[in-house]
Design a protein around this motif. Structure first.
Motif, PDB file in Angstrom:
ATOM      1  N   GLU A   1      22.129  11.075 -13.555  1.00  0.00           N
ATOM      2  CA  GLU A   1      21.766   9.736 -13.996  1.00  0.00           C
ATOM      3  C   GLU A   1      22.078   9.558 -15.469  1.00  0.00           C
ATOM      4  O   GLU A   1      22.157  10.535 -16.224  1.00  0.00           O
ATOM      5  CB  GLU A   1      20.279   9.453 -13.732  1.00  0.00           C
ATOM      6  CG  GLU A   1      19.332  10.395 -14.444  1.00  0.00           C
ATOM      7  CD  GLU A   1      17.878  10.103 -14.116  1.00  0.00           C
ATOM      8  OE1 GLU A   1      17.616   9.337 -13.171  1.00  0.00           O
ATOM      9  OE2 GLU A   1      17.003  10.629 -14.819  1.00  0.00           O
TER      10      GLU A   1
ATOM     11  N   PHE B   1      21.166   6.896 -19.017  1.00  0.00           N
ATOM     12  CA  PHE B   1      20.051   6.124 -19.562  1.00  0.00           C
ATOM     13  C   PHE B   1      20.605   4.963 -20.378  1.00  0.00           C
ATOM     14  O   PHE B   1      21.357   5.163 -21.337  1.00  0.00           O
ATOM     15  CB  PHE B   1      19.146   7.013 -20.425  1.00  0.00           C
ATOM     16  CG  PHE B   1      18.483   8.106 -19.661  1.00  0.00           C
ATOM     17  CD1 PHE B   1      17.282   7.882 -18.993  1.00  0.00           C
ATOM     18  CD2 PHE B   1      19.072   9.358 -19.563  1.00  0.00           C
ATOM     19  CE1 PHE B   1      16.671   8.884 -18.264  1.00  0.00           C
ATOM     20  CE2 PHE B   1      18.469  10.364 -18.836  1.00  0.00           C
ATOM     21  CZ  PHE B   1      17.265  10.137 -18.178  1.00  0.00           C
TER      22      PHE B   1
ATOM     23  N   ASN C   1      15.077  -2.594 -14.954  1.00  0.00           N
ATOM     24  CA  ASN C   1      14.705  -1.488 -15.838  1.00  0.00           C
ATOM     25  C   ASN C   1      13.561  -1.880 -16.767  1.00  0.00           C
ATOM     26  O   ASN C   1      12.646  -1.093 -17.020  1.00  0.00           O
ATOM     27  CB  ASN C   1      15.914  -1.042 -16.657  1.00  0.00           C
ATOM     28  CG  ASN C   1      16.861  -0.159 -15.864  1.00  0.00           C
ATOM     29  OD1 ASN C   1      16.660   0.063 -14.674  1.00  0.00           O
ATOM     30  ND2 ASN C   1      17.895   0.332 -16.512  1.00  0.00           N
TER      31      ASN C   1
ATOM     32  N   ALA D   1      10.350  -2.075 -14.685  1.00  0.00           N
ATOM     33  CA  ALA D   1       9.861  -0.753 -14.277  1.00  0.00           C
ATOM     34  C   ALA D   1       9.610   0.172 -15.463  1.00  0.00           C
ATOM     35  O   ALA D   1       9.106   1.284 -15.281  1.00  0.00           O
ATOM     36  CB  ALA D   1      10.861  -0.113 -13.325  1.00  0.00           C
ATOM     37  N   ARG D   2       9.986  -0.296 -16.650  1.00  0.00           N
ATOM     38  CA  ARG D   2       9.889   0.538 -17.855  1.00  0.00           C
ATOM     39  C   ARG D   2      10.610   1.869 -17.654  1.00  0.00           C
ATOM     40  O   ARG D   2      10.128   2.940 -18.002  1.00  0.00           O
ATOM     41  CB  ARG D   2       8.417   0.775 -18.229  1.00  0.00           C
ATOM     42  CG  ARG D   2       7.680  -0.508 -18.577  1.00  0.00           C
ATOM     43  CD  ARG D   2       6.267  -0.257 -19.033  1.00  0.00           C
ATOM     44  NE  ARG D   2       5.588  -1.512 -19.357  1.00  0.00           N
ATOM     45  CZ  ARG D   2       4.332  -1.591 -19.777  1.00  0.00           C
ATOM     46  NH1 ARG D   2       3.613  -0.472 -19.921  1.00  0.00           N
ATOM     47  NH2 ARG D   2       3.791  -2.759 -20.058  1.00  0.00           N
ATOM     48  N   ASP D   3      11.789   1.763 -17.085  1.00  0.00           N
ATOM     49  CA  ASP D   3      12.607   2.936 -16.779  1.00  0.00           C
ATOM     50  C   ASP D   3      14.041   2.609 -17.159  1.00  0.00           C
ATOM     51  O   ASP D   3      14.623   1.652 -16.642  1.00  0.00           O
ATOM     52  CB  ASP D   3      12.507   3.261 -15.290  1.00  0.00           C
ATOM     53  CG  ASP D   3      13.347   4.474 -14.910  1.00  0.00           C
ATOM     54  OD1 ASP D   3      13.843   5.176 -15.821  1.00  0.00           O
ATOM     55  OD2 ASP D   3      13.516   4.720 -13.696  1.00  0.00           O
ATOM     56  N   GLN D   4      14.620   3.377 -18.077  1.00  0.00           N
ATOM     57  CA  GLN D   4      15.960   3.086 -18.589  1.00  0.00           C
ATOM     58  C   GLN D   4      17.069   3.762 -17.788  1.00  0.00           C
ATOM     59  O   GLN D   4      18.242   3.633 -18.131  1.00  0.00           O
ATOM     60  CB  GLN D   4      16.068   3.522 -20.055  1.00  0.00           C
ATOM     61  CG  GLN D   4      15.152   2.766 -21.002  1.00  0.00           C
ATOM     62  CD  GLN D   4      15.217   3.313 -22.413  1.00  0.00           C
ATOM     63  OE1 GLN D   4      15.193   4.529 -22.621  1.00  0.00           O
ATOM     64  NE2 GLN D   4      15.311   2.423 -23.387  1.00  0.00           N
ATOM     65  N   SER D   5      16.726   4.470 -16.743  1.00  0.00           N
ATOM     66  CA  SER D   5      17.718   5.268 -16.034  1.00  0.00           C
ATOM     67  C   SER D   5      18.545   4.436 -15.057  1.00  0.00           C
ATOM     68  O   SER D   5      18.111   3.393 -14.572  1.00  0.00           O
ATOM     69  CB  SER D   5      17.035   6.402 -15.264  1.00  0.00           C
ATOM     70  OG  SER D   5      16.213   5.884 -14.243  1.00  0.00           O
TER      71      SER D   5
END
Length: 312
Positions: free
Chosen positions: A11, A13, A84, A87-91
């Motif tokens: 993955e 980011f 992103n 979801a507070r997810d940068q991936s």
């Protein structure tokens, strides 16, 4: 010098525009509104062209396909950014990133080709008005669109597939809100000479050829218009090109600005902001340019909006 650690990337980011959690809701709202306006505005253009028989001409045929391309490019990049942030997810997964690279290349290449085709259409309309319907027939327009699509698909697949054999370093952060080919290659620990050669070749084909065609077309248009005796004729001729010229300057101007900014700055945040200028701004602005500057389009949109309440 020791090479950086290599890894089988699973993955990447996407750093986006900011890491400040207080600004994330603002960016989410801003880009959500931008995306909705882009999709709705371009869908209105497509619907207007399809619903009015007076707009069933080569210029509006290419315009409706340009609007569809703008929707595709925005849909490739913005929804993932919104997901992103939510979801507070940068991936983004490895295959998700490569797929995004492929579709960005596809729609960007197609937009270049369509702008070139629209310039040729204006050249024929103004420089050869008596032969316009003969030259710009439905068969030629269809072939130009098909050729543009085939070249764009082939280019996107070629450049994307050549990324697959690369191995990547342990630092897998992309300083943008979407996967861009040049930024992905910067993270590779493998030799990227072939990739860079292919990129420069693709840049010459999809950047240089359509832009050269646009410049040639408008050189001939200006020369033809200046020979007209009537001031009204000159104004009418130039007015039919105004919307297309505005879109051309916006698309190529922002792309050139991104190239210059990336060459003079190493700031990831400035690079991310610059990327917005060519991946978001032209797509949301194009419907406004054509609806505000084109009298035929304004009239059709007014009729369409007037029929909306009865349809609902």
């Amino acid at each position: 010098m020791e090479p950086r650690n290599r890894t089988a990337a699973s993955e990447f980011f996407l750093l986006g525009l900011t890491e400040d959690p207080e600004l994330q809701p603002l960016f989410f709202s801003l880009f959500l509104c931008t995306y909705l306006v882009t999709v709705l505005g371009n869908l209105l253009i497509i619907l207007a062209v399809g619903s009015d028989a007076h707009l069933h001409t080569p210029m509006y045929f290419f315009l409706s396909n340009l609007s569809l391309t703008d929707i595709g490019l925005s849909t490739t990049t913005i929804p993932k950014m919104l997901a992103n942030i939510q979801a507070r997810d940068q991936s983004i997964t490895y295959m998700g990133c490569i797929t995004q690279v492929c579709f960005v290349l596809l729609f960007a290449g197609l937009e270049n080709c369509l702008l070139g085709a629209m310039a040729y259409d204006r050249y024929v309309a103004i420089c050869h008005p008596l032969r316009y319907t003969v030259i710009m027939n439905a068969r030629l327009c269809g072939l130009m669109l098909l050729l543009s699509l085939c070249l764009s698909v082939a280019n996107a697949l070629l450049l994307s597939v050549t990324v697959l054999p690369l191995s990547f370093c342990s630092d897998l952060e992309i300083p943008l809100f979407f996967c861009e080919l040049a930024q992905v290659l910067k993270l590779a620990c493998s030799d990227t000479l072939i990739n860079n050669v292919l990129i420069y070749f693709a840049f010459c084909v999809f950047g240089g050829v359509p832009l050269s065609g646009i410049i040639f077309s408008y050189t001939q248009i200006v020369s033809s218009v200046l020979r007209m005796a009537s001031a009204g004729g000159k104004y009418k001729a130039f007015s039919t090109c105004g919307s297309h010229l505005s879109v051309v300057f916006l698309f190529y101007g922002t792309s050139f600005g991104v190239y210059v900014s990336s060459a003079v700055t190493d700031s990831p945040r400035k690079t991310a902001v610059a990327s917005v200028m060519y991946s978001v701004v032209p797509q949301v602005a194009n419907p406004f340019i054509y609806s505000l500057r084109n009298e035929n389009m304004k009239g059709t949109l007014r009729k369409l909006m007037g029929r909306m309440p009865s349809l609902l």
